[in-house]
Design a protein around this motif. Sequence first.
Motif, PDB file in Angstrom:
ATOM      1  N   ALA B 196       2.998  -3.203 -30.576  1.00  0.00           N
ATOM      2  CA  ALA B 196       4.164  -3.212 -31.502  1.00  0.00           C
ATOM      3  C   ALA B 196       5.466  -2.084 -30.828  1.00  0.00           C
ATOM      4  O   ALA B 196       6.325  -2.042 -31.572  1.00  0.00           O
ATOM      5  CB  ALA B 196       3.906  -2.421 -32.788  1.00  0.00           C
ATOM      6  N   GLY B 197       5.138  -1.492 -29.548  1.00  0.00           N
ATOM      7  CA  GLY B 197       6.172  -0.804 -29.264  1.00  0.00           C
ATOM      8  C   GLY B 197       7.224  -1.148 -28.134  1.00  0.00           C
ATOM      9  O   GLY B 197       7.870  -0.403 -27.689  1.00  0.00           O
ATOM     10  N   ALA B 198       7.216  -2.444 -28.233  1.00  0.00           N
ATOM     11  CA  ALA B 198       8.574  -2.921 -27.247  1.00  0.00           C
ATOM     12  C   ALA B 198       9.943  -2.777 -27.922  1.00  0.00           C
ATOM     13  O   ALA B 198      10.171  -3.043 -29.025  1.00  0.00           O
ATOM     14  CB  ALA B 198       8.210  -4.313 -26.982  1.00  0.00           C
ATOM     15  N   PHE B 199      10.929  -2.184 -26.982  1.00  0.00           N
ATOM     16  CA  PHE B 199      12.215  -2.089 -27.492  1.00  0.00           C
ATOM     17  C   PHE B 199      13.326  -2.415 -26.115  1.00  0.00           C
ATOM     18  O   PHE B 199      12.418  -2.203 -25.174  1.00  0.00           O
ATOM     19  CB  PHE B 199      12.782  -0.960 -28.256  1.00  0.00           C
ATOM     20  N   HIS B 200      14.337  -2.928 -26.436  1.00  0.00           N
ATOM     21  CA  HIS B 200      15.171  -2.957 -25.350  1.00  0.00           C
ATOM     22  C   HIS B 200      15.876  -1.768 -25.046  1.00  0.00           C
ATOM     23  O   HIS B 200      16.633  -1.434 -25.794  1.00  0.00           O
ATOM     24  CB  HIS B 200      16.026  -4.422 -25.519  1.00  0.00           C
ATOM     25  N   GLY B 201      15.654  -1.210 -23.944  1.00  0.00           N
ATOM     26  CA  GLY B 201      16.138   0.123 -23.792  1.00  0.00           C
ATOM     27  C   GLY B 201      17.560   0.214 -23.272  1.00  0.00           C
ATOM     28  O   GLY B 201      18.220  -0.707 -22.892  1.00  0.00           O
ATOM     29  N   VAL B 202      18.430   1.149 -23.526  1.00  0.00           N
ATOM     30  CA  VAL B 202      19.851   1.362 -23.313  1.00  0.00           C
ATOM     31  C   VAL B 202      20.256   1.257 -21.957  1.00  0.00           C
ATOM     32  O   VAL B 202      21.252   0.750 -21.594  1.00  0.00           O
ATOM     33  CB  VAL B 202      20.478   2.689 -23.910  1.00  0.00           C
ATOM     34  N   GLY B 203      19.411   1.452 -21.064  1.00  0.00           N
ATOM     35  CA  GLY B 203      19.807   1.453 -19.444  1.00  0.00           C
ATOM     36  C   GLY B 203      19.242  -0.152 -18.995  1.00  0.00           C
ATOM     37  O   GLY B 203      19.473  -0.357 -17.674  1.00  0.00           O
ATOM     38  N   GLU B 204      19.025  -1.059 -19.834  1.00  0.00           N
ATOM     39  CA  GLU B 204      18.535  -2.488 -19.438  1.00  0.00           C
ATOM     40  C   GLU B 204      19.803  -3.122 -19.358  1.00  0.00           C
ATOM     41  O   GLU B 204      20.752  -2.886 -19.789  1.00  0.00           O
ATOM     42  CB  GLU B 204      17.679  -3.037 -20.295  1.00  0.00           C
ATOM     43  N   ALA B 205      19.791  -4.345 -18.534  1.00  0.00           N
ATOM     44  CA  ALA B 205      20.627  -5.170 -18.586  1.00  0.00           C
ATOM     45  C   ALA B 205      20.692  -5.887 -20.036  1.00  0.00           C
ATOM     46  O   ALA B 205      20.086  -5.805 -20.839  1.00  0.00           O
ATOM     47  CB  ALA B 205      20.358  -6.414 -17.645  1.00  0.00           C
ATOM     48  N   ASP B 206      21.759  -6.940 -20.034  1.00  0.00           N
ATOM     49  CA  ASP B 206      22.068  -7.493 -21.405  1.00  0.00           C
ATOM     50  C   ASP B 206      20.877  -8.438 -21.816  1.00  0.00           C
ATOM     51  O   ASP B 206      20.523  -8.353 -22.989  1.00  0.00           O
ATOM     52  CB  ASP B 206      23.431  -8.445 -21.268  1.00  0.00           C
ATOM     53  N   LYS B 207      20.349  -9.134 -21.040  1.00  0.00           N
ATOM     54  CA  LYS B 207      19.239  -9.720 -21.412  1.00  0.00           C
ATOM     55  C   LYS B 207      18.096  -9.763 -20.321  1.00  0.00           C
ATOM     56  O   LYS B 207      18.438  -9.562 -19.012  1.00  0.00           O
ATOM     57  CB  LYS B 207      19.526 -11.307 -21.451  1.00  0.00           C
ATOM     58  N   VAL B 208      16.869  -9.649 -20.346  1.00  0.00           N
ATOM     59  CA  VAL B 208      15.969  -9.586 -19.216  1.00  0.00           C
ATOM     60  C   VAL B 208      14.374 -10.364 -19.777  1.00  0.00           C
ATOM     61  O   VAL B 208      14.296 -10.339 -20.888  1.00  0.00           O
ATOM     62  CB  VAL B 208      15.566  -8.037 -18.856  1.00  0.00           C
ATOM     63  N   ILE B 209      13.703 -10.623 -18.784  1.00  0.00           N
ATOM     64  CA  ILE B 209      12.328 -11.455 -19.123  1.00  0.00           C
ATOM     65  C   ILE B 209      11.237 -10.410 -18.523  1.00  0.00           C
ATOM     66  O   ILE B 209      11.413 -10.024 -17.351  1.00  0.00           O
ATOM     67  CB  ILE B 209      12.159 -12.766 -18.398  1.00  0.00           C
ATOM     68  N   ASN B 210      10.604  -9.898 -19.413  1.00  0.00           N
ATOM     69  CA  ASN B 210       9.420  -9.047 -18.910  1.00  0.00           C
ATOM     70  C   ASN B 210       8.260  -9.664 -19.215  1.00  0.00           C
ATOM     71  O   ASN B 210       7.854 -10.433 -20.431  1.00  0.00           O
ATOM     72  CB  ASN B 210       9.505  -7.504 -19.608  1.00  0.00           C
ATOM     73  N   VAL B 211       7.169  -9.429 -18.314  1.00  0.00           N
ATOM     74  CA  VAL B 211       5.780 -10.086 -18.599  1.00  0.00           C
ATOM     75  C   VAL B 211       4.945  -9.096 -18.636  1.00  0.00           C
ATOM     76  O   VAL B 211       4.575  -8.327 -18.042  1.00  0.00           O
ATOM     77  CB  VAL B 211       5.544 -11.134 -17.333  1.00  0.00           C
ATOM     78  N   GLY B 212       3.907  -9.591 -19.634  1.00  0.00           N
ATOM     79  CA  GLY B 212       2.547  -8.550 -19.703  1.00  0.00           C
ATOM     80  C   GLY B 212       1.565  -9.536 -19.414  1.00  0.00           C
ATOM     81  O   GLY B 212       1.480 -10.397 -20.055  1.00  0.00           O
ATOM     82  N   ILE B 213       0.613  -9.008 -18.572  1.00  0.00           N
ATOM     83  CA  ILE B 213      -0.548  -9.697 -18.083  1.00  0.00           C
ATOM     84  C   ILE B 213      -1.622  -9.240 -18.872  1.00  0.00           C
ATOM     85  O   ILE B 213      -1.586  -8.332 -19.626  1.00  0.00           O
ATOM     86  CB  ILE B 213      -0.663  -9.524 -16.581  1.00  0.00           C
ATOM     87  N   SER B 214      -2.915  -9.873 -18.636  1.00  0.00           N
ATOM     88  CA  SER B 214      -4.065  -9.509 -19.375  1.00  0.00           C
ATOM     89  C   SER B 214      -5.222  -9.540 -18.301  1.00  0.00           C
ATOM     90  O   SER B 214      -4.834  -9.488 -17.049  1.00  0.00           O
ATOM     91  CB  SER B 214      -4.280 -10.357 -20.594  1.00  0.00           C
ATOM     92  N   GLY B 215      -6.421 -10.060 -18.705  1.00  0.00           N
ATOM     93  CA  GLY B 215      -7.506 -10.159 -17.852  1.00  0.00           C
ATOM     94  C   GLY B 215      -8.549  -9.448 -17.611  1.00  0.00           C
ATOM     95  O   GLY B 215      -9.375  -8.980 -16.560  1.00  0.00           O
ATOM     96  N   PRO B 216      -8.858  -8.606 -18.542  1.00  0.00           N
ATOM     97  CA  PRO B 216     -10.237  -7.827 -18.668  1.00  0.00           C
ATOM     98  C   PRO B 216     -11.488  -8.756 -18.353  1.00  0.00           C
ATOM     99  O   PRO B 216     -12.436  -8.143 -17.507  1.00  0.00           O
ATOM    100  CB  PRO B 216     -10.333  -7.269 -20.022  1.00  0.00           C
ATOM    101  N   GLY B 217     -11.603  -9.783 -18.714  1.00  0.00           N
ATOM    102  CA  GLY B 217     -12.461 -10.733 -18.605  1.00  0.00           C
ATOM    103  C   GLY B 217     -12.897 -11.140 -16.959  1.00  0.00           C
ATOM    104  O   GLY B 217     -13.929 -11.019 -16.244  1.00  0.00           O
ATOM    105  N   VAL B 218     -11.569 -11.150 -16.225  1.00  0.00           N
ATOM    106  CA  VAL B 218     -11.568 -11.527 -14.902  1.00  0.00           C
ATOM    107  C   VAL B 218     -12.161 -10.378 -13.985  1.00  0.00           C
ATOM    108  O   VAL B 218     -13.173 -10.258 -13.043  1.00  0.00           O
ATOM    109  CB  VAL B 218     -10.252 -11.744 -14.264  1.00  0.00           C
ATOM    110  N   VAL B 219     -11.871  -9.036 -14.400  1.00  0.00           N
ATOM    111  CA  VAL B 219     -12.271  -7.609 -13.962  1.00  0.00           C
ATOM    112  C   VAL B 219     -13.717  -7.630 -14.092  1.00  0.00           C
ATOM    113  O   VAL B 219     -14.465  -7.184 -13.023  1.00  0.00           O
ATOM    114  CB  VAL B 219     -11.356  -6.439 -14.403  1.00  0.00           C
ATOM    115  N   LYS B 220     -14.174  -7.904 -15.298  1.00  0.00           N
ATOM    116  CA  LYS B 220     -15.721  -7.754 -15.478  1.00  0.00           C
ATOM    117  C   LYS B 220     -16.358  -8.778 -14.853  1.00  0.00           C
ATOM    118  O   LYS B 220     -17.607  -8.370 -14.275  1.00  0.00           O
ATOM    119  CB  LYS B 220     -16.010  -7.817 -17.141  1.00  0.00           C
TER     120      LYS B 220
END
Lengths: 95, 447
Positions: B196-220
């Motif tokens: 729930a912690g996402a916000f668009h920071g004041v130093g960021e560009a007007d619009k931006v795409i950020n990606v969050g990966i996952s994958g605990p299963g792959v590591v295990k």
Amino acid sequence: MKGTIVMKAVVTVVGHDQVGIVAKVSQKLAELKVNITDISQTLMHGDFTMMLMGEWNEKTTTFDSVKKGLEDLGKKTNLDIRIQRQELFDAIQKL
Amino acid sequence: METKQILDTIQMISEEKLDIRTITMGISLFDCIDSDGEKARQKIYDKLTTSAQDLVKVANQIESEYGIPIVNKRISVTPISMIAAACHDDNYVAYAKTMERAAETLGVDLIGGFSALVQKGYQSGDKKLIASIPQALSETKRVCGSVNVGSTRAGINMDAVKQMGSVVKDLAQIDPVSCMSLVVFANAVEDNPFMAGAFHGVGEADKVINVGISGPGVVKRALEKVQGQSIDTVSETIKKTAFKVTRMGQFVGNVAAKALKVPFGIVDLSLAPTPNEGDSVAEILEEIGLESVGAPGTTAALALLNDAVKKGGVMACEHVGGLSGAFIPVSEDSGMIRAVEHGNLNLEKLEAMTAVCSVGLDMIAVPGNTPAETISGMIADEAAIGVINNKTTAVRVIPATGKKVGEQIDFGGIFGYAPIMPVNTKSPAKFVNRGGRIPAPIHSFKN
């Protein structure tokens, strides 16, 4: 060639071995105007697993239509057929 | 390309539950500021619904063509406390409702940024925003909020720590499940794609795409193949796996950014669990050699995991950002739930673990009668770990109103359920009620 956008994809077919799998899949790909550039098969966890590299001209055949065609064939033949664009594999596996 | 590599990739996705946890579009709302709240909200709605109109479509298309599940499509916006401060409204609930309406129109899962940054003090908008949080988050489904109460540069704002204890309690009184939409941060980052912690920071560009990966299963799964081998091998195995997982994040981010004509920001190298079997960070720690997560050695194993994930991921992508570390949310991780239920994992151990990973006391249910001051005490402890160690920490705690230790609270879907954990009952009230600010820490003599 002008007017050509080459779409490259990996098709994987997984399921119980049965007569004519290769024929059915390659016939379907031919109907869909997909050229097979590489083909191999193996057993994974006891299941028949076939991999095909295919390419086609996206100007004439859309990815979605190829995907749908293969999924329909998968349902009919009780095989798990999936198709994924090849760039993904390159991105993950190649430096 | 070799057959084995293709199979390896397909197996990572289909059996080991590798997915893109989120594509989050950050959108600046600075050009929506207006002294008339009504007008500002209309501008916000219009900007969001035009900027992100193709987000879900593009994500679905990537999912279909590349065969990678993209679990969430989300939006983060400039902290609303800054945008709304110019208007004369007494509370900002209407802004949250505008965010909700835009998210609904777009079909995105969550929208974050009902936020305030008060690590050093409050501006007028911060006060109103924080006061609006209980109503805003309980009357919306997709809106997420966060408040940053401390930073390594500024110290810890204890007035805010005190207030946030009460805000969490007030929200829990209305609806405890809504507490999962609220995070209290120290050292909050500006490009976090995770809720729930996402916000668009004041130093960021007007619009931006950020990606969050996952994958605990792959590591295990990768670690299962090196059982009994030395820790060096464990670290190397995690690095190699993290590299591949991150490559996928980088690839998907690039494709999405290009299709949406928005710059690609960062990949967040986080291991984000889900309650599904085989998708658990706790199980990785157990695979490394702990009988249960929570056993002595847990902090060390987690530190190793967290560091190796970063080392593997950093080279795999152009820009790393966000929280980047293993998440240990109790309710979203079947292994953590099991450890808590069996009495093998307690709050104190979880707190220690947060010193070496991202992000903090996350998705933890405590008894409904836990006093607000106690929650403030927990927030202060976590903030101190973050501020002193120069890392992000957070508290997302759920006082389960009307429930006690031994019961559980359900959040539904990928948010899972949480057994209610016992909390130390001694009171920090006098400490919390002093107010003021803990000064910024010294940056030398690190012992």
